[in-house]
Design an enzyme around this catalytic site. Structure first.
Site, short mmCIF file in Angstrom:
data_model
loop_
_atom_site.label_atom_id
_atom_site.label_comp_id
_atom_site.label_asym_id
_atom_site.label_seq_id
_atom_site.Cartn_x
_atom_site.Cartn_y
_atom_site.Cartn_z
N HIS A 12 0.83 -1.37 -0.03
CA HIS A 12 0.01 -0.12 0.00
C HIS A 12 1.06 1.26 0.17
O HIS A 12 0.60 2.31 0.73
CB HIS A 12 -1.15 -0.03 1.17
CG HIS A 12 -0.44 -0.18 2.38
ND1 HIS A 12 -0.95 -0.87 3.76
CD2 HIS A 12 0.68 0.43 3.10
CE1 HIS A 12 -0.21 -0.74 4.59
NE2 HIS A 12 0.61 0.07 4.37
N HIS A 59 -1.76 4.96 9.47
CA HIS A 59 -0.44 5.46 9.91
C HIS A 59 -0.53 6.72 10.36
O HIS A 59 -0.08 7.71 10.03
CB HIS A 59 0.12 5.64 8.42
CG HIS A 59 0.17 4.44 7.52
ND1 HIS A 59 -0.75 3.83 6.77
CD2 HIS A 59 1.33 3.63 7.33
CE1 HIS A 59 -0.23 2.72 6.17
NE2 HIS A 59 0.87 2.66 6.42
N HIS A 193 10.71 -2.96 3.50
CA HIS A 193 11.07 -1.71 3.47
C HIS A 193 11.17 -0.94 4.88
O HIS A 193 10.81 -1.43 5.73
CB HIS A 193 9.67 -0.99 2.84
CG HIS A 193 8.56 -0.86 3.36
ND1 HIS A 193 7.63 -2.19 3.73
CD2 HIS A 193 7.85 0.21 3.85
CE1 HIS A 193 6.55 -1.61 4.15
NE2 HIS A 193 6.61 -0.24 4.45
N GLU A 240 4.66 -4.97 8.51
CA GLU A 240 3.28 -5.01 7.94
C GLU A 240 2.88 -6.27 7.30
O GLU A 240 1.61 -6.57 7.20
CB GLU A 240 3.25 -3.98 6.90
CG GLU A 240 3.43 -2.58 7.36
CD GLU A 240 3.05 -1.18 6.42
OE1 GLU A 240 2.95 -0.24 6.73
OE2 GLU A 240 3.32 -1.70 5.06
FE FE2 Z 1 2.20 1.09 5.48
#
Ligand code: FE2
Length: 283
Positions: A12, A59, A193, A240
């Protein structure tokens, strides 16, 4: 009865949403990242799911340090759009399915998952970017969505095993809903990431590929990957991926891979996407 027909996982990455919003998807940098979703867009148009249980994380766009639910379910008629960074995206509001959402909430809580029920919720790129990747830029999203928010921003996030078990409980909940609905479960976020610190830009293609492989094979090891392995191998935001395990758990014991896409880099991260369908016992 309602049934879960497929599981989809999708990064996302906020920059993908911006590329979509600014009509940059055909530009050389973005085209390969988006091309891997062409198959799924066509397939999804044939599948016509009624409802998506969309597992994502906020977030600090709607939730903040005042309230940090580990697992929250959105039960309202509609969900507004919010975001960090670039601000709210110019995308349609998200329509919910309160009857199914309340049924799932009741079933999960009686099944000993202590959900936070949210009746007023705005959703950020964690939820809207996957919708854009799968459906483009429609006037109205072609599916109803039940947001299921998982805390992966503030330590401690839930374990992968707990997320998997939640997926299994979601399956029991959906299959006990009397209306005939085609339901998909989506897991979002990832893949490897890290967006800050000395390891910013970390991408681990080998680990990501093994994770994708194991979604349809070595599932017992997959659900027990410890947090420290996600952090070490996939960076601080790779955690995530536990949300993908909610999706995978909802598909049952065996799942078949229908489509996969992996592209690096996109905004210093790895784009991962997979489409799975449950394999019924005896099939
Ligand atoms: Fe995220």
């Amino acid at each position: 009865m309602a049934r879960i027909t497929a599981g989809i996982a999708c990064s996302h990455i906020p920059a993908l949403g911006v590329a979509s919003d600014l009509d940059k998807v055909a530009e050389p940098y973005w085209a390969p990242a988006f091309a891997g979703f062409d198959w799924t867009r066509q397939w999804e148009a044939e599948q016509k799911p009624d409802v998506v249980v969309l597992v994502y994380n906020d977030h600090a766009s709607f939730f903040d340090m005042k309230v940090i639910p580990t697992f929250a379910i959105g039960c309202s008629e509609r969900f507004g759009i919010c975001d960090e960074g670039w601000g709210p995206r110019p995308v349609p509001e998200v329509e919910g399915h309160p009857d199914l959402a309340w049924h799932i909430a009741q079933s999960l809580i009686l099944d000993e998952f202590d959900m936070t029920i949210v009746n007023e919720l705005d959703v950020d790129h964690g939820l809207t970017v996957p919708l854009s990747m799968l459906f483009g830029k429609p006037e109205r999203w072609p599916v109803r969505v039940i947001p299921l928010a998982v805390n992966v921003v503030t330590y401690p996030p839930p374990s992968g095993n707990r997320c998997w078990a939640l997926g299994e409980a979601i399956r029991r909940a959906v299959e006990s809903f009397p209306e005939n609905l085609n339901v998909q479960v989506w897991g979002t976020g990832g893949m490897s990431h890290q967006i800050q610190g000395p390891r910013a830009g970390l991408i681990n293609r080998e680990w990501d590929t093994a994770f994708l492989d194991r979604l349809s094979s070595d599932t017992d090891a997959l659900r027990h990957i410890p947090h420290i392995e996600y952090l070490r191998e996939t960076g601080s935001e790779g955690i995530e991926m536990v949300m993908w395990l909610v999706m995978r758990g909802a598909l049952g014991k065996e799942a078949r891979e229908l489509h996969r896409h992996y592209h690096i880099p996109a905004s210093n991260t790895a784009v991962g996407h997979i489409v799975l369908e449950p394999v019924e016992q005896g099939e």
